[in-house]
Design an enzyme around this catalytic site. Structure first.
Site, PDB file in Angstrom:
ATOM      1  N   TYR A 120      32.768  41.025  36.555  1.00  0.00           N
ATOM      2  CA  TYR A 120      33.395  39.774  36.989  1.00  0.00           C
ATOM      3  C   TYR A 120      33.131  38.668  35.971  1.00  0.00           C
ATOM      4  O   TYR A 120      34.055  37.984  35.528  1.00  0.00           O
ATOM      5  CB  TYR A 120      32.863  39.381  38.375  1.00  0.00           C
ATOM      6  CG  TYR A 120      33.548  38.177  38.979  1.00  0.00           C
ATOM      7  CD1 TYR A 120      34.887  38.226  39.363  1.00  0.00           C
ATOM      8  CD2 TYR A 120      32.856  36.984  39.166  1.00  0.00           C
ATOM      9  CE1 TYR A 120      35.516  37.122  39.917  1.00  0.00           C
ATOM     10  CE2 TYR A 120      33.473  35.875  39.730  1.00  0.00           C
ATOM     11  CZ  TYR A 120      34.806  35.958  40.102  1.00  0.00           C
ATOM     12  OH  TYR A 120      35.427  34.853  40.652  1.00  0.00           O
TER      13      TYR A 120
ATOM     14  N   ASP B 278      50.978  44.365  42.730  1.00  0.00           N
ATOM     15  CA  ASP B 278      49.659  44.533  42.112  1.00  0.00           C
ATOM     16  C   ASP B 278      49.791  44.020  40.678  1.00  0.00           C
ATOM     17  O   ASP B 278      50.443  44.643  39.844  1.00  0.00           O
ATOM     18  CB  ASP B 278      49.280  46.023  42.129  1.00  0.00           C
ATOM     19  CG  ASP B 278      47.979  46.296  41.390  1.00  0.00           C
ATOM     20  OD1 ASP B 278      47.420  45.368  40.768  1.00  0.00           O
ATOM     21  OD2 ASP B 278      47.524  47.455  41.433  1.00  0.00           O
TER      22      ASP B 278
ATOM     23  N   ASP C  85      51.146  39.167  45.993  1.00  0.00           N
ATOM     24  CA  ASP C  85      49.810  39.635  46.370  1.00  0.00           C
ATOM     25  C   ASP C  85      49.931  41.117  46.743  1.00  0.00           C
ATOM     26  O   ASP C  85      51.031  41.611  47.011  1.00  0.00           O
ATOM     27  CB  ASP C  85      49.281  38.837  47.586  1.00  0.00           C
ATOM     28  CG  ASP C  85      47.761  38.824  47.685  1.00  0.00           C
ATOM     29  OD1 ASP C  85      47.170  37.745  47.500  1.00  0.00           O
ATOM     30  OD2 ASP C  85      47.170  39.895  47.944  1.00  0.00           O
TER      31      ASP C  85
ATOM     32  N   ASN D 237      46.173  33.401  39.809  1.00  0.00           N
ATOM     33  CA  ASN D 237      45.031  33.178  40.707  1.00  0.00           C
ATOM     34  C   ASN D 237      44.448  34.485  41.249  1.00  0.00           C
ATOM     35  O   ASN D 237      43.278  34.519  41.638  1.00  0.00           O
ATOM     36  CB  ASN D 237      45.491  32.275  41.864  1.00  0.00           C
ATOM     37  CG  ASN D 237      44.515  32.284  43.017  1.00  0.00           C
ATOM     38  OD1 ASN D 237      43.480  31.639  42.974  1.00  0.00           O
ATOM     39  ND2 ASN D 237      44.816  33.052  44.067  1.00  0.00           N
TER      40      ASN D 237
ATOM     41  N   LYS E 152      36.193  37.156  33.655  1.00  0.00           N
ATOM     42  CA  LYS E 152      36.537  35.725  33.736  1.00  0.00           C
ATOM     43  C   LYS E 152      36.315  35.036  32.392  1.00  0.00           C
ATOM     44  O   LYS E 152      37.090  34.157  31.999  1.00  0.00           O
ATOM     45  CB  LYS E 152      35.729  35.039  34.839  1.00  0.00           C
ATOM     46  CG  LYS E 152      36.112  35.471  36.252  1.00  0.00           C
ATOM     47  CD  LYS E 152      37.558  35.187  36.615  1.00  0.00           C
ATOM     48  CE  LYS E 152      37.801  35.207  38.114  1.00  0.00           C
ATOM     49  NZ  LYS E 152      39.230  35.073  38.469  1.00  0.00           N
TER      50      LYS E 152
HETATM   51  N1  LIG Z   1      35.898  31.431  46.300  1.00  0.00           N
HETATM   52  C1  LIG Z   1      35.117  31.192  45.277  1.00  0.00           C
HETATM   53  O1  LIG Z   1      33.949  30.803  45.449  1.00  0.00           O
HETATM   54  C2  LIG Z   1      35.634  31.366  43.878  1.00  0.00           C
HETATM   55  C3  LIG Z   1      34.865  30.820  42.852  1.00  0.00           C
HETATM   56  C4  LIG Z   1      35.298  30.985  41.542  1.00  0.00           C
HETATM   57  C5  LIG Z   1      36.485  31.636  41.276  1.00  0.00           C
HETATM   58  N2  LIG Z   1      37.226  32.168  42.287  1.00  0.00           N
HETATM   59  C6  LIG Z   1      38.477  32.853  41.921  1.00  0.00           C
HETATM   60  O2  LIG Z   1      39.543  32.218  42.588  1.00  0.00           O
HETATM   61  C7  LIG Z   1      40.594  33.156  42.836  1.00  0.00           C
HETATM   62  C8  LIG Z   1      40.949  33.129  44.305  1.00  0.00           C
HETATM   63  O3  LIG Z   1      39.782  33.408  45.062  1.00  0.00           O
HETATM   64  P1  LIG Z   1      39.705  33.205  46.637  1.00  0.00           P
HETATM   65  O4  LIG Z   1      38.347  32.713  46.930  1.00  0.00           O
HETATM   66  O5  LIG Z   1      40.882  32.459  47.124  1.00  0.00           O
HETATM   67  O6  LIG Z   1      39.743  34.745  47.087  1.00  0.00           O
HETATM   68  P2  LIG Z   1      40.683  35.515  48.115  1.00  0.00           P
HETATM   69  O7  LIG Z   1      40.071  36.877  48.224  1.00  0.00           O
HETATM   70  O8  LIG Z   1      40.880  34.721  49.325  1.00  0.00           O
HETATM   71  O9  LIG Z   1      42.052  35.597  47.315  1.00  0.00           O
HETATM   72  C9  LIG Z   1      42.293  36.480  46.273  1.00  0.00           C
HETATM   73  C10 LIG Z   1      43.645  37.109  46.516  1.00  0.00           C
HETATM   74  O10 LIG Z   1      43.960  37.979  45.403  1.00  0.00           O
HETATM   75  C11 LIG Z   1      44.608  39.099  45.939  1.00  0.00           C
HETATM   76  N3  LIG Z   1      44.548  40.225  45.016  1.00  0.00           N
HETATM   77  C12 LIG Z   1      43.472  40.989  44.728  1.00  0.00           C
HETATM   78  N4  LIG Z   1      43.809  41.942  43.851  1.00  0.00           N
HETATM   79  C13 LIG Z   1      45.124  41.760  43.561  1.00  0.00           C
HETATM   80  C14 LIG Z   1      46.032  42.427  42.705  1.00  0.00           C
HETATM   81  N5  LIG Z   1      45.661  43.482  41.968  1.00  0.00           N
HETATM   82  N6  LIG Z   1      47.299  41.964  42.638  1.00  0.00           N
HETATM   83  C15 LIG Z   1      47.681  40.912  43.383  1.00  0.00           C
HETATM   84  N7  LIG Z   1      46.863  40.250  44.204  1.00  0.00           N
HETATM   85  C16 LIG Z   1      45.604  40.675  44.296  1.00  0.00           C
HETATM   86  C17 LIG Z   1      43.870  39.382  47.252  1.00  0.00           C
HETATM   87  O11 LIG Z   1      44.616  40.208  48.121  1.00  0.00           O
HETATM   88  C18 LIG Z   1      43.663  37.981  47.780  1.00  0.00           C
HETATM   89  O12 LIG Z   1      44.721  37.572  48.629  1.00  0.00           O
HETATM   90  C19 LIG Z   1      40.076  34.500  42.332  1.00  0.00           C
HETATM   91  O13 LIG Z   1      40.569  34.731  41.031  1.00  0.00           O
HETATM   92  C20 LIG Z   1      38.566  34.307  42.319  1.00  0.00           C
HETATM   93  O14 LIG Z   1      37.942  35.164  41.376  1.00  0.00           O
HETATM   94  C21 LIG Z   1      36.818  32.051  43.588  1.00  0.00           C
END
Ligand SMILES: NC(=O)c1ccc[n+]([C@@H]2O[C@H](COP(=O)([O-])OP(=O)(O)OC[C@H]3O[C@@H](n4cnc5c(N)ncnc54)[C@H](O)[C@@H]3O)[C@@H](O)[C@H]2O)c1
Length: 248
Positions: free
Chosen positions: A153, A61, A38, A84, A157
């Site tokens: 976004y 990253d 992360d 993820n 996706k």
């Molecule tokens: N929460 C929702 O409602 C939801 C719905 C659909 C999809 N998603 C997807 O699920 C995944 C996780 O979401 P979440 O809700 O746990 O969000 P979150 O923000 O809690 O987790 C995302 C993580 O990705 C990390 N991150 C961001 N950019 C990065 C990079 N360049 N390199 C490495 N790490 C990086 C962030 O620091 C964070 O810890 C994401 O891909 C998000 O798009 C979430």
């Protein structure tokens, strides 16, 4: 269904928080050695505490191909990769005229390019061993439209879902499966908390009413489907996208 990942090496990106943390915990508690990656080092430290001593944290990253290529070969024989890392990077929905090139690119870098670079980095070792699992986390936004209205976004996706199908065919001859989990709305991070608050009581009730199971999901719901795709039970499943959204 009792799933064990004893002796498996797993890489989870975006594991400092939310779904990624829950996915990492799921694998660690089932015996895997987990590499959590992360950009958020402090969050990774928290994840490490929850996962135990077979877990290793790496500040990375995923959108930086040079860094990905330098780090991932050090993980050795990776059995399972979970792409993820993602999200809206603090952005909110705005009219198309207001979106800068960097707004657009930032979201693509993590949600799409990151999944590509990570998959590219693990492919050689998976091909050599003639087995592997890649699981990408997309979104309902990639299958339909985004609740947030963020163009990049929804596009990134949808692109990641295309990448899933394409890689499933390219890597299938080596016994590697590539699948995709498309989560619905989950209150798992500050952005979704803000979105939930902005809906107001009526909007929240409407959202729940449109879900077949009449409840919001939790990160463990997403982790469970990832675990299934990674398990022996999904050995003849590839190129698939499954919505984990309580039923729409
Ligand atoms: N929460 C929702 O409602 C939801 C719905 C659909 C999809 N998603 C997807 O699920 C995944 C996780 O979401 P979440 O809700 O746990 O969000 P979150 O923000 O809690 O987790 C995302 C993580 O990705 C990390 N991150 C961001 N950019 C990065 C990079 N360049 N390199 C490495 N790490 C990086 C962030 O620091 C964070 O810890 C994401 O891909 C998000 O798009 C979430």
């Amino acid at each position: 269904m009792n799933i064990s990942f004893d002796g498996k090496t797993v890489v989870v990106t975006g594991a400092a928080h939310g779904f990624g943390r829950s996915i990492a915990q799921g694998f660690a508690s089932r015996g895997a050695r987990v590499h959590v990656c992360d950009v958020n080092g402090a969050g990774l430290a928290e994840t490490m505490k929850l996962c135990g001593d077979r877990t290793t944290a790496h500040v990375l990253d995923v959108g930086n191909r040079t860094d990905v290529q330098a780090l991932v070969p050090k993980f050795g024989d990776v059995d399972i990769l979970v792409n993820n890392a993602g999200g809206v990077r603090g952005q909110v929905g705005r009219p198309i005229e207001e979106i800068s090139e960097s707004d657009w690119q930032t979201i693509f870098d993590v949600n799409l390019s990151g999944a590509f670079f990570m998959s590219q980095a693990v492919a050689p070792v998976m091909k050599k061993r003639k087995s592997g699992r890649i699981i990408n986390i997309s979104s309902g936004a990639g299958l339909g439209i985004s609740l947030t209205g963020i163009q990049a976004y929804a596009s990134a996706k949808a692109g990641q879902i295309g990448l899933t199908r394409q890689l499933a065919h390219e890597l299938g001859p080596w016994g590697i499966t590539v699948n995709n989990v498309a989560p619905g709305f989950v209150r798992s991070n500050p952005t979704t908390e803000r979105q939930w608050d902005a809906m107001g009581e009526e909007g929240q009730a409407r959202l729940l009413q449109n879900i077949a199971l009449k409840r919001l999901g939790v990160p463990e719901d997403i982790a469970a489907m990832v675990m299934f795709f990674a398990s022996d039970y999904a050995g003849w499943v590839s190129g698939q996208v499954i919505s984990v959204d309580g039923g729409k």
